[in-house]
Enzyme design. Sequence first.
Site, PDB file in Angstrom:
ATOM      1  N   SER A 203      10.371  -2.940   5.598  1.00  0.00           N
ATOM      2  CA  SER A 203      10.770  -1.821   4.751  1.00  0.00           C
ATOM      3  C   SER A 203      12.143  -1.981   4.120  1.00  0.00           C
ATOM      4  O   SER A 203      12.388  -1.439   3.045  1.00  0.00           O
ATOM      5  CB  SER A 203      10.722  -0.526   5.556  1.00  0.00           C
ATOM      6  OG  SER A 203      11.631  -0.574   6.629  1.00  0.00           O
ATOM      7  N   HIS A 231       4.328  -0.496   3.618  1.00  0.00           N
ATOM      8  CA  HIS A 231       4.789  -0.922   2.288  1.00  0.00           C
ATOM      9  C   HIS A 231       3.859  -1.929   1.618  1.00  0.00           C
ATOM     10  O   HIS A 231       4.247  -2.603   0.669  1.00  0.00           O
ATOM     11  CB  HIS A 231       6.216  -1.481   2.382  1.00  0.00           C
ATOM     12  CG  HIS A 231       7.192  -0.431   2.797  1.00  0.00           C
ATOM     13  ND1 HIS A 231       7.717   0.484   1.916  1.00  0.00           N
ATOM     14  CD2 HIS A 231       7.680  -0.105   4.019  1.00  0.00           C
ATOM     15  CE1 HIS A 231       8.506   1.318   2.573  1.00  0.00           C
ATOM     16  NE2 HIS A 231       8.505   0.981   3.849  1.00  0.00           N
ATOM     17  N   LYS A 262       3.464   6.860   0.867  1.00  0.00           N
ATOM     18  CA  LYS A 262       4.109   5.913  -0.043  1.00  0.00           C
ATOM     19  C   LYS A 262       3.182   5.646  -1.222  1.00  0.00           C
ATOM     20  O   LYS A 262       3.003   6.515  -2.053  1.00  0.00           O
ATOM     21  CB  LYS A 262       4.568   4.699   0.754  1.00  0.00           C
ATOM     22  CG  LYS A 262       5.753   5.128   1.628  1.00  0.00           C
ATOM     23  CD  LYS A 262       6.194   4.202   2.709  1.00  0.00           C
ATOM     24  CE  LYS A 262       7.358   4.872   3.454  1.00  0.00           C
ATOM     25  NZ  LYS A 262       7.582   4.320   4.784  1.00  0.00           N
TER      26      LYS A 262
HETATM   27  C1  LIG Z   1       8.042   5.010   6.000  1.00  0.00           C
HETATM   28  C2  LIG Z   1       7.651   4.187   7.164  1.00  0.00           C
HETATM   29  C3  LIG Z   1       7.049   4.753   8.278  1.00  0.00           C
HETATM   30  C4  LIG Z   1       6.945   6.227   8.461  1.00  0.00           C
HETATM   31  O1  LIG Z   1       5.988   6.778   7.628  1.00  0.00           O
HETATM   32  P1  LIG Z   1       6.156   8.282   7.156  1.00  0.00           P
HETATM   33  O2  LIG Z   1       4.811   8.637   6.664  1.00  0.00           O
HETATM   34  O3  LIG Z   1       7.198   8.278   6.112  1.00  0.00           O
HETATM   35  O4  LIG Z   1       6.567   9.071   8.352  1.00  0.00           O
HETATM   36  C5  LIG Z   1       6.596   3.916   9.275  1.00  0.00           C
HETATM   37  N1  LIG Z   1       6.754   2.587   9.189  1.00  0.00           N
HETATM   38  C6  LIG Z   1       7.365   2.010   8.134  1.00  0.00           C
HETATM   39  C7  LIG Z   1       7.516   0.540   8.088  1.00  0.00           C
HETATM   40  C8  LIG Z   1       7.843   2.799   7.101  1.00  0.00           C
HETATM   41  O5  LIG Z   1       8.472   2.234   6.082  1.00  0.00           O
END
Ligand SMILES: *Cc1c(COP(=O)(O)O)cnc(C)c1O
Length: 421
Positions: A203, A231, A262
């Site tokens: 991330s 991602h 995302k």
């Molecule tokens: C954003 C993210 C999460 C958490 O997901 P949310 O739906 O935002 O709580 C978990 N793992 C990674 C690698 C992330 O980038």
Amino acid sequence: MKISSREIWEADLDAVRAKGLYRELRRVDSAQGAEIELNGKALLNFSSNDYLGLANHPALKAAAIRAIEQYGTGSGASRLVCGSLAPHHELEEALASFKSTEAAVTFSSGYATALGTITSLVGKEDILILDKLVHASIIDAARLSGARLRVYAHNDLNELETILQWADRQRSSAISGSDSAGVSQYPSAIKPRVLIVTESVFSMDGDRAPLTQIVELKERYGAWLMLDEAHATGFFGRNGRGLAEEAGVSDRVEIQMGTLGKALGAAGGFICGSRALIDLLINRARSFIFSTAPMPAAAAAGRAGLQIIQSTEGRERVAQLWRNIGEARQLLASSSFASPPQFGTSAILPLIIGDEQRAVALAGRLREQGIFVPAIRYPTVARGAARMRVTLNSAHTRDQIKSLSDALARALDVGVTPLAN
Ligand SMILES: *Cc1c(COP(=O)(O)O)cnc(C)c1O
């Protein structure tokens, strides 16, 4: 003398400020997009994880509105009481079919997904192996699980194998006396269970895990793999299932995690896998069991997001996103920033600055020029590894990407120099 709570907390905050780590909220008065209105100012946005521009897509909005009209806003209870509404089930069926797994379960966020899943699968007698750079949700889950924790240097297969060999010896001694010749022949049902967790696309560094080799290793040593595709979901692999699809190892990853917040443009997290895995999570995952079910509108929007990415329109957005990534890689890799080895192989393009204050100053200079790129600092990344985290989406134009690169060059002219690498 009585010290008030306020004085203590102000002193705590001063300590945060002194380290250049103070954070504050920026109010956004527009929907997500290539441009946003931030603190009353229109800015070009290179910070969102809404990679395919679905967070404000008419189809997702319509699906959410329909769900609200039919099911209301609140789910009323947890999933296991009376909150398991039709949109949740429809979304989970769609996710299982998208990922080509037996089943899927959703949580209210990706964070809650990691927390509930890891603690359901390993406990005190077990071994949990993490890449050094995994997301905070996985680290918090690891702590909560109580499992014996081993961390390997980022993407370091040799260190991972050394840890797996160690784990295998623990298992062999647990099965005292049986014919354990190094590589384990025993099913993972035998204690300790060994679980590896990694992200597919990291991330904050935007680089990829060496997935094929990790899968081979975990199979050789009888460990399980949980893969966080936060991602990569939506735009990696032929059908947008993620990096596991691209690497051709989807059916060898036991626990496939993703988020709906995302590229899918909604909110929530999910796990795809075998029916047994999903039923176990429904029975054990405390962040699933002890939490009110997500709004039906969120589930409906997530399902609409899934439908879009599997459509012609979705494929066009994905293609545009990759063109944008290519464009940005070209323009930014030639800047004087330290570029990580895999720079530009995902939608996350970090410009490594190093010093926290310097990263913040640079972000400020960019904002003055109408561009928003967040400065990412400790504790999100290691101390001294602060960076400008550029994220691309399919809605960016060539001109906008050019503006970013020009603005960076100007910001450097006025004296914010990157750390020499
Ligand atoms: C954003 C993210 C999460 C958490 O997901 P949310 O739906 O935002 O709580 C978990 N793992 C990674 C690698 C992330 O980038």
